[in-house]
Every structure is written in C-alpha cells, then in structure tokens.
Design a protein around this motif. Structure first.
Motif, PDB file in Angstrom:
ATOM      1  N   LEU A 195      37.975  46.066  37.704  1.00  0.00           N
ATOM      2  CA  LEU A 195      37.008  45.907  38.531  1.00  0.00           C
ATOM      3  C   LEU A 195      36.704  46.950  39.600  1.00  0.00           C
ATOM      4  N   PRO A 196      35.571  47.561  39.632  1.00  0.00           N
ATOM      5  CA  PRO A 196      35.408  48.988  39.642  1.00  0.00           C
ATOM      6  C   PRO A 196      35.033  48.034  41.478  1.00  0.00           C
ATOM      7  N   LEU A 197      36.108  47.230  42.322  1.00  0.00           N
ATOM      8  CA  LEU A 197      35.203  46.553  43.697  1.00  0.00           C
ATOM      9  C   LEU A 197      35.442  47.491  44.904  1.00  0.00           C
ATOM     10  N   SER A 198      34.866  47.568  46.282  1.00  0.00           N
ATOM     11  CA  SER A 198      34.206  48.776  46.953  1.00  0.00           C
ATOM     12  C   SER A 198      35.787  48.020  47.979  1.00  0.00           C
ATOM     13  N   ALA A 199      37.282  47.778  47.644  1.00  0.00           N
ATOM     14  CA  ALA A 199      37.824  47.334  48.233  1.00  0.00           C
ATOM     15  C   ALA A 199      38.866  47.985  47.468  1.00  0.00           C
ATOM     16  N   PRO A 200      39.421  48.949  48.109  1.00  0.00           N
ATOM     17  CA  PRO A 200      40.810  49.703  46.960  1.00  0.00           C
ATOM     18  C   PRO A 200      41.870  49.709  48.103  1.00  0.00           C
ATOM     19  N   VAL A 201      41.853  48.521  48.967  1.00  0.00           N
ATOM     20  CA  VAL A 201      43.154  48.012  49.960  1.00  0.00           C
ATOM     21  C   VAL A 201      43.568  46.917  48.905  1.00  0.00           C
ATOM     22  N   TYR A 202      42.473  46.095  48.913  1.00  0.00           N
ATOM     23  CA  TYR A 202      42.714  44.830  48.400  1.00  0.00           C
ATOM     24  C   TYR A 202      42.964  44.782  46.913  1.00  0.00           C
ATOM     25  N   ILE A 203      42.505  46.122  45.433  1.00  0.00           N
ATOM     26  CA  ILE A 203      43.072  46.241  44.502  1.00  0.00           C
ATOM     27  C   ILE A 203      44.592  46.811  44.318  1.00  0.00           C
ATOM     28  N   LEU A 204      44.765  47.747  45.644  1.00  0.00           N
ATOM     29  CA  LEU A 204      45.935  48.010  45.953  1.00  0.00           C
ATOM     30  C   LEU A 204      46.758  46.427  45.891  1.00  0.00           C
ATOM     31  N   PHE A 205      46.423  45.739  47.020  1.00  0.00           N
ATOM     32  CA  PHE A 205      47.910  44.635  47.065  1.00  0.00           C
ATOM     33  C   PHE A 205      47.938  43.588  45.530  1.00  0.00           C
ATOM     34  N   ASP A 206      46.367  43.266  45.244  1.00  0.00           N
ATOM     35  CA  ASP A 206      46.676  42.933  43.914  1.00  0.00           C
ATOM     36  C   ASP A 206      47.895  43.461  42.628  1.00  0.00           C
ATOM     37  N   PHE A 207      47.343  44.402  42.211  1.00  0.00           N
ATOM     38  CA  PHE A 207      48.256  45.840  41.572  1.00  0.00           C
ATOM     39  C   PHE A 207      49.358  44.795  41.569  1.00  0.00           C
ATOM     40  N   ILE A 208      50.592  45.517  43.180  1.00  0.00           N
ATOM     41  CA  ILE A 208      51.760  45.796  42.886  1.00  0.00           C
ATOM     42  C   ILE A 208      52.310  44.720  42.985  1.00  0.00           C
ATOM     43  N   LEU A 209      50.942  43.065  43.718  1.00  0.00           N
ATOM     44  CA  LEU A 209      52.460  41.883  43.676  1.00  0.00           C
ATOM     45  C   LEU A 209      51.254  41.567  42.327  1.00  0.00           C
ATOM     46  N   SER A 210      51.125  41.653  41.248  1.00  0.00           N
ATOM     47  CA  SER A 210      50.889  41.155  39.875  1.00  0.00           C
ATOM     48  C   SER A 210      52.276  42.232  39.210  1.00  0.00           C
ATOM     49  N   ARG A 211      52.136  42.980  39.499  1.00  0.00           N
ATOM     50  CA  ARG A 211      53.835  43.624  39.034  1.00  0.00           C
ATOM     51  C   ARG A 211      55.405  42.342  39.226  1.00  0.00           C
ATOM     52  N   PHE A 212      55.267  41.372  39.795  1.00  0.00           N
ATOM     53  CA  PHE A 212      55.882  40.631  40.301  1.00  0.00           C
ATOM     54  C   PHE A 212      56.135  39.558  40.075  1.00  0.00           C
ATOM     55  N   PHE A 213      54.633  39.052  39.874  1.00  0.00           N
ATOM     56  CA  PHE A 213      53.916  37.476  39.866  1.00  0.00           C
ATOM     57  C   PHE A 213      52.523  37.848  39.294  1.00  0.00           C
ATOM     58  N   SER A 214      53.125  36.812  37.708  1.00  0.00           N
ATOM     59  CA  SER A 214      51.916  36.925  37.209  1.00  0.00           C
ATOM     60  C   SER A 214      50.102  36.135  37.041  1.00  0.00           C
ATOM     61  N   SER A 215      51.057  34.891  37.517  1.00  0.00           N
ATOM     62  CA  SER A 215      49.935  33.318  38.046  1.00  0.00           C
ATOM     63  C   SER A 215      49.496  33.656  38.922  1.00  0.00           C
TER      64      SER A 215
END
Length: 367
Positions: free
Chosen positions: A81-101
């Motif tokens: 997902l090459p979005l021009s939103a590094p903070v948002y992608i990082l946020f999603d990635f960290i959050l998804s390590r704990f909650f996959s829903s």
C-alpha cells in the motif's frame, strides 16, 4: 438517521442547560466539564460502533487495514500500500499486530478523532459546550464518517494550530503538525493558516487584518485554482471532483447550494467579530482570522469543487473553536441573539446535510 437527530437534540439541550441554566461559576464549569465528557462519549460510541457501510470511505480503509494486517513487516506494508501517509501506515501496522479485525480501525480512528477534538475544545475554547455543538452542527463530526483518515489529520493539524497561535516557535506544535501531514498529505494546505498567525502578529487591529487577508485570499484563490488545473492536467481522473457537478454545492442546477450558503453565513459571523466586537482580552481568535477569511472566500469561489471542499475541512474545523471565542468579544445581549440565530440556522443546515446523504451515512447500522 434518527440516531443523528437524537445527538443534535441532546447536544442543543445540554449546551443550553450548561450555559444559561446553571448559577455559580464554579458549579457551572464543573457541570460543563461533565456534559462535555458525556457528549463526547456519546459521539464516540456512535462513530465507533458503525458498520463499514456507514460513510463513503469507511469500507476502503477497513480493506486497507485488512491488507496491512496480513503483511509480515512494515516494509511489506509500504510495498503493498504505497500511500503517501507514512504515519497512518505505521499506525495501522502496529495496531494490526494486536487486533486483526477490520472494525478495529473504525474504533481506533473514531476514538482518536473524538479525543483530539475534546482536548482542543477543553484547552482552547472559551465556551466548551458551544464548541461541542458546532463540532456537530458545522458537520465536522459527520464528515469524519466519510473521510476518517483525513479527519484524523484535521484534528491533529487544528490542535497544532492553536499551540502555534500561542507560540509560533513551539517545537511541540510543529511536530504535531508534521504528524498530521504524515497521516494525510493534504494537511500541507493548512500551512496557509499557520502563515496567517504570522500575518496577525504584524497587524495593528482586526479591520486592517481583515482587509489584508481578504485581498491575499482572493489572490491565493486564483493561484489555488491554477494549481488544481495543473494537477488535473497530470491526473485527469480527478476531473470528476472539480467539474462543477457536485449536487450539494451548486445553486443554479439544483436549487441547493448549502456549501456556498454555509460559507456566506460564516463570513457574516467573521464580519460581526471584526466590526462589532469590543477589544478582546484573549487574542487567539485574531490569530485565526486570516485562515477563517481564506476559508470563506475560497469556499464560496470553489463551491462546486469537491476536491477543494475537502481540503477546506482543515479550515472549517477552526470555526469550532474560533466562533465561540469571537462571540465572547461581543456584548452579552448581542452575543445571545447571534448564538440563538446561529444554532437555528446551523441545525437546519446539519439536517439538510443528513437528508442529502452524500456520504452514505443514512441509514445508520451497527457493525
């Protein structure tokens, strides 16, 4: 739609009781704090518990979250997902390590948006409950259903603005603003508002500042129009957002035009502040004046341009704090009259927005 009407009615009642029906300053402040917390709890729950079908962009960001959840590293997340939103992608990635829903991203963004707006109101508004009500009646809250990632950037950018309004050299303010750009790169447009703080610091009075800002806004609007035309030339697919057929924005074609009417109404409030207000003890609203004038002029000129209207979300959110602070500089009698008329007009406007249902907010459904 009933749940949205219920929220509007509840907030109007709480705002009236907390502002005009309680005697004793200490008791009033305490009760207003409780009302503010209760109201944001209700707003947060309605936003958190909605299904992915409520809001035009909700399902898209749920899908993005699901794709990031299936990656094994942050590098993979950026490649997929090459979005021009590094903070948002990082946020999603960290959050998804704990909650996959996929519902997780709806809940997380909703809570952050509501918390940041709560904190902004509590820290910088002179009338908490008035700002709370404007958060909903100006449809800033409802727009968060339609563009959650951008609204996430909006609340961080607006909070950064009020910090910088107090101290333009604040490292904290600039860092928070950079975070907003990292969430959604459209936050760069908000740099104009921050430059407005610099202009306000160099203007002797509100009338002079208004004249300067109005002139600069007209010129800036011309450049913005040219810039959008250039972007369309490179990316023709965006023509659908700027070809002037946005039904919610056009007066001639649909008899609607609520967007243009909103900017006209907001400009009248700004004019009342500039020409009617007494000298203010708190100058934060003056620092916002250039941004507010730019928003009104640009919004009216580009009423049919959906792309620019979404860029102006950053400026529209400033009114949530600025309007109560501006009205605080007007004498009590006129302030009550203006506020009463404003609530009446904006209540009609917000219901109008919901009836048009441009962002698939109606009907509301739980996940």
């Amino acid at each position: 739609m009933a749940i949205y009407i219920f929220l509007i009615i509840i907030l109007i009642i709480l705002s009236f009781i907390g502002t005009y029906c309680i005697h004793g300053e200490k008791r009033k402040v305490q009760l207003q704090r409780y009302f503010l917390i209760l109201s944001f709890f209700l707003l947060g729950m309605v936003m958190c518990l909605r299904s992915a079908q409520v809001g035009s962009d909700t399902s898209t960001y749920c899908r993005i979250y699901g794709e990031i959840a299936r990656t094994s590293s942050i590098v993979d997340a950026f490649q997929v997902l090459p979005l021009s939103a590094p903070v948002y992608i990082l946020f999603d990635f960290i959050l998804s390590r704990f909650f996959s829903s996929e519902q997780t991203i709806i809940i997380a963004t909703s809570l952050i948006i509501c918390y940041m707006m709560f904190k902004t109101i509590k820290d910088y508004s002179q009338k908490w409950l008035h700002s709370l009500l404007l958060f909903v009646l100006l449809t800033v809250y409802f727009q968060a259903f339609n563009g959650a990632r951008q609204m996430l950037a909006v609340v961080f950018a607006v909070y950064a603005f009020w910090i910088l309004a107090g101290n333009l050299k604040s490292v904290k303010g600039w860092l928070i603003y950079l975070v907003s750009i990292g969430i959604h790169n459209t936050a760069i447009i908000f740099l104009v508002a921050i430059l407005g703080i610099w202009l306000a610091d160099r203007s002797k009075n509100n009338k002079t500042l208004f004249i300067k800002t109005a002139a600069l806004s007209v010129v800036s609007t011309l450049f913005l129009g040219a810039g959008v035309a250039f972007v369309i030339m490179i990316f023709p697919r965006y023509l659908m957002y700027v070809n002037g057929i946005n039904p919610e924005s056009i007066l001639v074609d649909t008899g609607s035009g609520r967007i243009a009417l909103l900017y006209i109404f907001e400009l009248l409030i700004v004019l009342a502040y500039v020409f009617v207000s007494r000298k203010s003890k708190v100058f934060s609203e003056k620092k916002a004046l250039p941004a507010l004038v730019f928003c009104c002029i640009c919004g009216m000129v580009f009423a049919g341009n959906t792309l620019i209207q979404r860029l102006l979300w950053y400026y529209e959110a400033l009114f949530v704090i600025a309007i109560p602070n501006m009205l605080a500089t007007i004498d009590k009698k006129n302030r009550f009259i203006i506020w009463f008329f404003m609530v009446l007009v904006l209540s009609v406007y917000s219901v109008w927005f919901l009836l048009e249902n441009k962002g698939n907010m109606v009907p509301y459904s739980f996940f």
